[in-house]
Design a protein around this motif. Structure first.
Motif, PDB file in Angstrom:
ATOM      1  N   UNK A  76       4.487   2.752   9.569  1.00  0.00           N
ATOM      2  CA  UNK A  76       4.040   3.062  10.923  1.00  0.00           C
ATOM      3  C   UNK A  76       5.009   2.534  11.966  1.00  0.00           C
ATOM      4  N   UNK A  77       5.665   1.435  11.683  1.00  0.00           N
ATOM      5  CA  UNK A  77       6.647   0.857  12.608  1.00  0.00           C
ATOM      6  C   UNK A  77       8.028   1.480  12.451  1.00  0.00           C
ATOM      7  N   UNK A  78       8.187   2.339  11.458  1.00  0.00           N
ATOM      8  CA  UNK A  78       9.484   2.980  11.225  1.00  0.00           C
ATOM      9  C   UNK A  78      10.466   2.103  10.494  1.00  0.00           C
ATOM     10  N   UNK A  79       9.962   1.091   9.789  1.00  0.00           N
ATOM     11  CA  UNK A  79      10.820   0.166   9.068  1.00  0.00           C
ATOM     12  C   UNK A  79      10.838   0.554   7.599  1.00  0.00           C
ATOM     13  N   UNK A 130       9.094  -0.025   1.877  1.00  0.00           N
ATOM     14  CA  UNK A 130       8.719   1.329   2.267  1.00  0.00           C
ATOM     15  C   UNK A 130       7.366   1.750   1.697  1.00  0.00           C
ATOM     16  N   UNK A 131       6.784   0.987   0.776  1.00  0.00           N
ATOM     17  CA  UNK A 131       5.459   1.296   0.254  1.00  0.00           C
ATOM     18  C   UNK A 131       4.348   0.702   1.118  1.00  0.00           C
ATOM     19  N   UNK A 132       4.704  -0.084   2.115  1.00  0.00           N
ATOM     20  CA  UNK A 132       3.727  -0.705   3.001  1.00  0.00           C
ATOM     21  C   UNK A 132       3.399   0.240   4.156  1.00  0.00           C
TER      22      UNK A 132
END
Length: 69
Positions: free
Chosen positions: A43-46, A36-38
């Motif tokens: 942006x992809x909702x992952x 979640x820090x990426x």
């Protein structure tokens, strides 16, 4: 004994090379490896599984059906 010294030298070299940014930069630290820090993943909702699970449980709380146990 020679191989132990070689392996120890390689480990020290690897540690130093991996931590160059931390050592040389003021207030340096290792980059976070959390999904979640990426920025690209956000942006992809992952997100991480734990965060997604927590969010899903808030939206629809699980009900325990005691009769089917």
């Amino acid at each position: 004994m020679k191989s132990v010294l070689i392996v120890t030298g390689l480990l020290i070299a690897a540690f130093v090379l991996l931590s160059v940014r931390v050592i040389l930069k003021k207030n340096g630290r290792f980059q976070s490896m959390h999904i979640s820090d990426s920025k690209a993943m956000r942006e992809r909702g992952i997100g991480c599984v734990q965060s997604q699970d927590r969010q899903a449980r808030r939206e629809k709380p699980a009900k325990l059906d005691v009769k089917n146990l």
